[in-house]
Design a protein around this motif. Structure first.
Motif, short mmCIF file in Angstrom:
data_model
loop_
_atom_site.label_atom_id
_atom_site.label_comp_id
_atom_site.label_asym_id
_atom_site.label_seq_id
_atom_site.Cartn_x
_atom_site.Cartn_y
_atom_site.Cartn_z
N MET A 17 0.84 -1.19 0.00
CA MET A 17 0.00 0.00 0.00
C MET A 17 0.88 1.24 0.00
O MET A 17 2.02 1.21 0.45
CB MET A 17 -0.91 0.00 1.24
CG MET A 17 -1.99 -1.05 1.21
SD MET A 17 -3.26 -0.77 2.46
CE MET A 17 -2.30 -0.98 3.96
N ASN A 18 0.31 2.34 -0.46
CA ASN A 18 1.03 3.58 -0.57
C ASN A 18 0.36 4.67 0.25
O ASN A 18 -0.84 4.60 0.57
CB ASN A 18 1.10 4.04 -2.04
CG ASN A 18 1.80 3.02 -2.93
OD1 ASN A 18 2.91 2.58 -2.62
ND2 ASN A 18 1.15 2.64 -4.01
N ILE A 19 1.14 5.70 0.60
CA ILE A 19 0.59 6.84 1.31
C ILE A 19 -0.54 7.45 0.48
O ILE A 19 -0.39 7.67 -0.72
CB ILE A 19 1.67 7.90 1.59
CG1 ILE A 19 2.88 7.27 2.29
CG2 ILE A 19 1.10 9.06 2.39
CD1 ILE A 19 2.57 6.62 3.61
N GLY A 20 -1.66 7.71 1.12
CA GLY A 20 -2.81 8.28 0.43
C GLY A 20 -3.84 7.25 0.01
O GLY A 20 -4.98 7.62 -0.32
N ASP A 21 -3.48 5.96 0.02
CA ASP A 21 -4.47 4.93 -0.30
C ASP A 21 -5.57 4.91 0.74
O ASP A 21 -5.34 5.20 1.93
CB ASP A 21 -3.80 3.54 -0.34
CG ASP A 21 -2.94 3.33 -1.58
OD1 ASP A 21 -2.95 4.20 -2.46
OD2 ASP A 21 -2.25 2.29 -1.64
N ILE A 22 -6.77 4.57 0.31
CA ILE A 22 -7.91 4.46 1.21
C ILE A 22 -8.43 3.03 1.14
O ILE A 22 -8.75 2.54 0.05
CB ILE A 22 -9.02 5.46 0.85
CG1 ILE A 22 -8.49 6.89 0.97
CG2 ILE A 22 -10.24 5.26 1.76
CD1 ILE A 22 -9.46 7.93 0.50
#
Length: 363
Positions: free
Chosen positions: A1-6
């Motif tokens: 997962m990446n920063i900003g994923d929801i």
């Protein structure tokens, strides 16, 4: 997962906290209620069995000494566990690494907080089975504002991995599993030398707690690590208590009481070990104080008395230090960093007890 994923339509990933032997951990914002949470998910290729069952069990326990399980869901066939986010550091980083050990009054308070959390889980029928310093989060550093046991929601998954290793490897110390390697120094003998079909119950957590407290008080694993630990646990060859734990009369009564209680936890017979409630009861008999702890640097020595130093406090002001109030082998000297409790005195406040930072931790 990446920063900003929801994920799950509500948890926005804001940071990657770290990765253990089984899971990745992310800090996220719950956009529905506006709070910070920890989002955990098994590593790619890791088993998913029992993950949901573990989350359900952990959610049954509600105690301030445990990180609460808040949610569980699947997304793209990947399970996610949401826990209370604990602002702080692991037990190692928060207090043990500074000097390499902690003083008996602080150890008694830590012991009590951990025992109450473990006791709450055992009363709810939940056994952790993977207790170790990296699964304990501390807020407030040496003041121990909060001590929370984490990863109850992953505990059954840890058990499954250990079970699999026992089935596949005759020598568990050759395991490549980070989970198994990290658990061995704290693993109860009934787990290491278990018989097929043998149930691992709450006394295993008590053994792990004893190992953690031995480590916190001495800076050493009671039976070593890796193969050394397995062999020593099998023969009962525990490391001796260091002389410094009871050599100073100011720390001796609490130090000796802690040693007796930790040795009780490390009894090889699970049926002889105390319960978490027993530990809490024994600790309640000790006379210890829970004053806040402060940090500072020794900036001068008394010109006439060699054992007297003065601490420049981080918050301002000056506190007097006498070397007889220092716990452990790390000795005070000018420019050394210290952690201490402070009591009124004239012309300066007096420090007691005092922990001196070990040399390899100096900044």
């Amino acid at each position: 997962m990446n920063i900003g994923d929801i994920v799950s339509g509500r948890y926005e990933i804001v940071d990657r906290i770290g990765q253990g032997g089984m899971q990745e951990v992310f800090k996220a914002t719950d956009r529905v209620v506006g709070r910070q949470v920890a989002v955990k998910t098994p590593l790619v290729g890791q088993t998913h069995r029992r993950f949901k069952q573990s989350a359900i069990l952990a959610a049954k326990v509600n105690n301030h000494g445990m990180a609460k399980t808040l949610d569980y869901f699947y997304e793209d066939e990947r399970p996610f566990l949401v826990e209370e986010f604990v602002e702080g550091e692991t037990l190692d980083k928060a207090i043990i690494n500074f000097a390499g050990y902690i003083d008996p009054p602080l150890a008694a308070i830590l012991f009590g907080k951990l025992a109450k959390g473990i006791g709450a889980s055992h009363h709810a029928g939940v056994v952790h089975r993977d207790l170790k310093p990296s699964n304990v989060m501390v807020t407030g550093g040496f003041s121990l504002d909060a001590v929370k046991i984490t990863d109850f929601g992953i505990a059954t998954l840890a058990k499954e991995i250990v079970d699999q290793e026992f089935e596949e490897n005759a020598d568990i110390t050759k395991s490549t599993s980070g989970t198994v390697k990290g658990a061995i120094p704290f693993m109860a003998p009934e787990m290491l030398f278990r018989k097929k079909g043998q149930s691992i119950d709450s006394p295993a957590d008590i053994w792990s707690l004893g190992c953690m407290m031995f480590y916190a008080c001495t800076g050493q694993h009671p039976f070593g690590v890796g193969m050394d630990a397995v062999l020593a646990i099998g023969t009962g060859e525990r490391k001796p208590w260091p002389h410094f734990m009871t050599s100073n009369a100011q720390f001796q009564p609490v130090g000796e009481a802690l040693q007796s209680l930790i040795e009780w936890c490390l009894d090889p017979d699970p049926l002889v070990r105390p319960t978490a409630d027993d530990i809490s009861q024994e600790l309640s008999k000790l006379c210890v104080f829970s004053s806040p702890r402060f940090g500072g640097n020794i900036h001068r020595q008394h010109p006439q008395f060699s054992g007297v130093f003065f601490i420049g406090n981080d918050s301002g002001g000056e506190t007097m230090l006498h070397r007889d109030s220092v716990f452990g082998p790390n000795r005070p000297a000018v420019d050394k960093r210290v952690v201490f409790a402070s009591f009124p005195g004239r012309p300066q406040a007096r420090a007691f007890p005092i922990l001196v930072q070990r040399a390899d931790q100096n900044i």
